[in-house]
Enzyme design. Sequence first.
Site, PDB file in Angstrom:
ATOM      1  N   LEU A  55      -3.504  -7.781  -7.377  1.00 40.44           N
ATOM      2  CA  LEU A  55      -3.424  -6.684  -8.348  1.00 40.44           C
ATOM      3  C   LEU A  55      -4.542  -6.777  -9.379  1.00 40.44           C
ATOM      4  CD1 LEU A  55      -1.633  -4.271  -9.378  1.00 40.44           C
ATOM      5  CD2 LEU A  55      -0.759  -5.892 -11.045  1.00 40.44           C
ATOM      6  N   LYS A 105      -7.382  -8.215  -9.058  1.00 44.03           N
ATOM      7  CA  LYS A 105      -8.673  -7.960  -8.426  1.00 44.03           C
ATOM      8  C   LYS A 105      -8.874  -6.480  -8.117  1.00 44.03           C
ATOM      9  CE  LYS A 105     -10.327  -9.189  -4.050  1.00 44.03           C
ATOM     10  NZ  LYS A 105      -9.996 -10.071  -2.988  1.00 44.03           N
ATOM     11  N   ASP A 158      -0.134 -24.629 -15.284  1.00 39.50           N
ATOM     12  CA  ASP A 158       1.046 -25.039 -14.532  1.00 39.50           C
ATOM     13  C   ASP A 158       2.208 -24.381 -15.279  1.00 39.50           C
ATOM     14  OD1 ASP A 158       3.326 -26.265 -13.745  1.00 39.50           O
ATOM     15  OD2 ASP A 158       2.606 -28.328 -13.997  1.00 39.50           O
ATOM     16  N   VAL A 159       2.865 -23.418 -14.628  1.00 41.72           N
ATOM     17  CA  VAL A 159       3.826 -22.577 -15.373  1.00 41.72           C
ATOM     18  C   VAL A 159       4.990 -23.338 -15.993  1.00 41.72           C
ATOM     19  CG1 VAL A 159       3.399 -20.331 -14.276  1.00 41.72           C
ATOM     20  CG2 VAL A 159       5.017 -21.911 -13.238  1.00 41.72           C
ATOM     21  N   LYS A 211       6.623  -4.574 -11.401  1.00 45.41           N
ATOM     22  CA  LYS A 211       7.821  -4.588 -10.565  1.00 45.41           C
ATOM     23  C   LYS A 211       7.679  -5.644  -9.467  1.00 45.41           C
ATOM     24  CE  LYS A 211       7.752  -1.744  -6.816  1.00 45.41           C
ATOM     25  NZ  LYS A 211       6.562  -1.882  -5.971  1.00 45.41           N
ATOM     26  N   ASP A 215       5.435   1.191 -14.131  1.00 44.18           N
ATOM     27  CA  ASP A 215       5.673   1.948 -12.902  1.00 44.18           C
ATOM     28  C   ASP A 215       4.402   2.751 -12.754  1.00 44.18           C
ATOM     29  OD1 ASP A 215       6.189   4.102 -11.137  1.00 44.18           O
ATOM     30  OD2 ASP A 215       8.332   3.712 -11.348  1.00 44.18           O
ATOM     31  N   HIS A 216       3.526   2.330 -11.849  1.00 46.17           N
ATOM     32  CA  HIS A 216       2.183   2.919 -11.884  1.00 46.17           C
ATOM     33  C   HIS A 216       2.182   4.413 -11.545  1.00 46.17           C
ATOM     34  CE1 HIS A 216       2.185   2.234  -7.532  1.00 46.17           C
ATOM     35  NE2 HIS A 216       1.142   3.044  -7.447  1.00 46.17           N
ATOM     36  N   ASP A 267      11.417  -0.920  -2.967  1.00 46.38           N
ATOM     37  CA  ASP A 267       9.980  -0.910  -3.229  1.00 46.38           C
ATOM     38  C   ASP A 267       9.513   0.429  -3.804  1.00 46.38           C
ATOM     39  OD1 ASP A 267       7.383  -2.212  -2.955  1.00 46.38           O
ATOM     40  OD2 ASP A 267       6.963  -0.752  -1.376  1.00 46.38           O
ATOM     41  N   HIS A 288       9.500   4.482  -8.325  1.00 43.84           N
ATOM     42  CA  HIS A 288       8.613   5.650  -8.310  1.00 43.84           C
ATOM     43  C   HIS A 288       9.341   6.964  -7.999  1.00 43.84           C
ATOM     44  CE1 HIS A 288       5.889   2.372  -8.276  1.00 43.84           C
ATOM     45  NE2 HIS A 288       5.798   2.225  -6.985  1.00 43.84           N
ATOM     46  N   LYS A 336       6.298   3.892   5.173  1.00 44.56           N
ATOM     47  CA  LYS A 336       5.013   3.307   5.572  1.00 44.56           C
ATOM     48  C   LYS A 336       4.701   3.768   6.994  1.00 44.56           C
ATOM     49  CE  LYS A 336       4.830  -0.398   2.349  1.00 44.56           C
ATOM     50  NZ  LYS A 336       3.866   0.143   1.396  1.00 44.56           N
ATOM     51  N   LYS A 339      -1.408   9.860   4.183  1.00 48.58           N
ATOM     52  CA  LYS A 339      -1.155   9.335   2.837  1.00 48.58           C
ATOM     53  C   LYS A 339      -1.060  10.536   1.906  1.00 48.58           C
ATOM     54  CE  LYS A 339      -1.446   6.525  -0.803  1.00 48.58           C
ATOM     55  NZ  LYS A 339      -0.293   5.710  -1.176  1.00 48.58           N
TER      56      LYS A 339
HETATM   57  C1  BG6 Z   1       3.815   0.083  -4.786  1.00 47.67           C
HETATM   58  C2  BG6 Z   1       4.545  -0.457  -3.597  1.00 47.67           C
HETATM   59  O1  BG6 Z   1       4.630   0.072  -5.918  1.00 47.67           O
HETATM   60  O2  BG6 Z   1       3.394   1.410  -4.521  1.00 47.67           O
HETATM   61  C3  BG6 Z   1       3.677  -0.393  -2.360  1.00 47.67           C
HETATM   62  O3  BG6 Z   1       4.939  -1.794  -3.837  1.00 47.67           O
HETATM   63  C4  BG6 Z   1       3.150   1.002  -2.151  1.00 47.67           C
HETATM   64  O4  BG6 Z   1       4.396  -0.822  -1.204  1.00 47.67           O
HETATM   65  C5  BG6 Z   1       2.518   1.538  -3.419  1.00 47.67           C
HETATM   66  O5  BG6 Z   1       2.185   0.946  -1.122  1.00 47.67           O
HETATM   67  C6  BG6 Z   1       2.156   2.998  -3.267  1.00 47.67           C
HETATM   68  O6  BG6 Z   1       1.390   3.370  -4.372  1.00 47.67           O
HETATM   69  P1  BG6 Z   1       0.315   4.538  -4.279  1.00 47.67           P
HETATM   70  O7  BG6 Z   1      -0.230   4.663  -5.655  1.00 47.67           O
HETATM   71  O8  BG6 Z   1      -0.703   4.109  -3.258  1.00 47.67           O
HETATM   72  O9  BG6 Z   1       1.076   5.743  -3.809  1.00 47.67           O
END
Ligand code: BG6
Length: 495
Positions: A19, A21, A87-88, A150, A179-180, A237, A242, A342, A347
């Site tokens: 993440l 990186k 070392d955590v 998460k 929560d991106h 997940d 999301h 998946k 996409k």
């Molecule tokens: C993450 C999941 O929160 O969201 C991943 O853990 C998933 O499994 C990803 O691939 C999807 O995010 P995005 O922004 O590519 O739709």
Amino acid sequence: MNNVNPKSLIVIFGATGDLAKRKLFPSIYRLYQKGKLSEEFAVVGVARRPLSNDEFRRYVSQSVEDSTKQELSDPSFVSRFYYHSLDVTSAASYQELKTLLERLEETYRIPGNRIFYLAMAPEFFGTITSHLKSEGLTATNGWKRLVIEKPFGHDVKSAQQLNKEIRQSFSEKEIFRIDHYLGKEMVQNIEVIRFANAIFEPLWNNRFIANIQITSSETLGVEDRGRYYDHSGALRDMVQNHMLQMVALLAMEPPIKLTTDDIRNEKVKVLRALRPITHDEVDQYFVRGQYGRGFIRGQEVVGYREENSVDPQSNTETFVAGKLMIDNFRWAGVPFYIRTGKRMTEKSTKIVVQFKDVPMNLYYRTSEHVHPNLLVIHIQPDEGITLHLNAKKSGESMKTTPIKLDYCNNCIDGINTPEAYEKLLYDCMRGDATNFTHWDEVAASWSFVDPISEVWANTKAADFPNYEAGSMGPKKADELLQKDGFHWWPLNGTM
Ligand code: BG6
């Protein structure tokens, strides 16, 4: 809230991980380039493996260059990156980190503002936060904030336990749960589309809307995350976070004001109004799937059970479709259909709001049928909205034809939508928690999801794998809508 160039020291735990990186270093770089960081900022990367500052800086440069596909134009950027091998569980190791933070705050004249970003395996969250407190790293003259990725627990009980642990060291206001999806431009646009347009809000209810469909499909499989994913599955997940966050934004009442608390309160009300699904009802409302072999863009790919670090007998779902009912005045009777998976055809994340048919079709003699009006919110990869209407077919008597009004957000020249992490990091530095998940939202969404995962954990899915890689999921997901007289709107071309 400080709106300009917040001065802060960012401490990233898990700095050698994926993440950091792929997302965090490039996002910090973009904020720096845009002048959104104060000239005096510093980043401390923390991870277990020993690295020198120089090695770490090379690692950061590489990550930025991979992301921007350009050479780093300003090498002074990485000179503000430092590394600490931790070392955590060792108090002494935190003491050394504390000394480093104090030294950097002095060098860069940062007034004790610290962001602790936990970009790592959740099993260490509690240990790290308790050491941050016991070793005095949270006792600072400025503000302190904890950013946490998460999964936040794997059910309501474990989430409560985790929350209890981190709350010993940080108050709710200091915790920024990522929560991106909430950082995505078009997810943030849902509120504006709804609340800044006189034409939608009056129709935004069960009198005019037939159903709402949210699809988030991926072509990728589990990649190198089999170990995590096989214990998580698509429900934990993607759905618990999301997908339910998008439902909440679509269904919430207009907030009194656009403040963090007012918006959150409305979102929480939606999550609490979700009709609970009992164990016996899971099959009626939810469908699970797991991908088998298939083709993605002409390339043959293996089935889920053949992926690395996945149990060859795995019962884990890689696809979920569900029907959610929101039992309140606005939404009674309107199904919200969600699906995510998946190794699907493409996409894409899209929301389709299907309006009810006109009360009477005057055109039934001349055309087959009048198409329902749809509002499509394109979240990714396209960003925009499309409104599907009916108009007269040119030239030919009074026949109707479907037409589209399109707005494409990311087609406008020169506008390069900021990456979700860039926005969220910046929000955190400014102390704006609006696009982060409050504990009440986390608790309510786990409570909704738990009975479903309990049933799925305790019953083996006899038909797994039940969808081919490269398809749109199992047939049962189509039947879920057919029972109600609806169908999934296609995601491609025509939408
Ligand atoms: C993450 C999941 O929160 O969201 C991943 O853990 C998933 O499994 C990803 O691939 C999807 O995010 P995005 O922004 O590519 O739709």
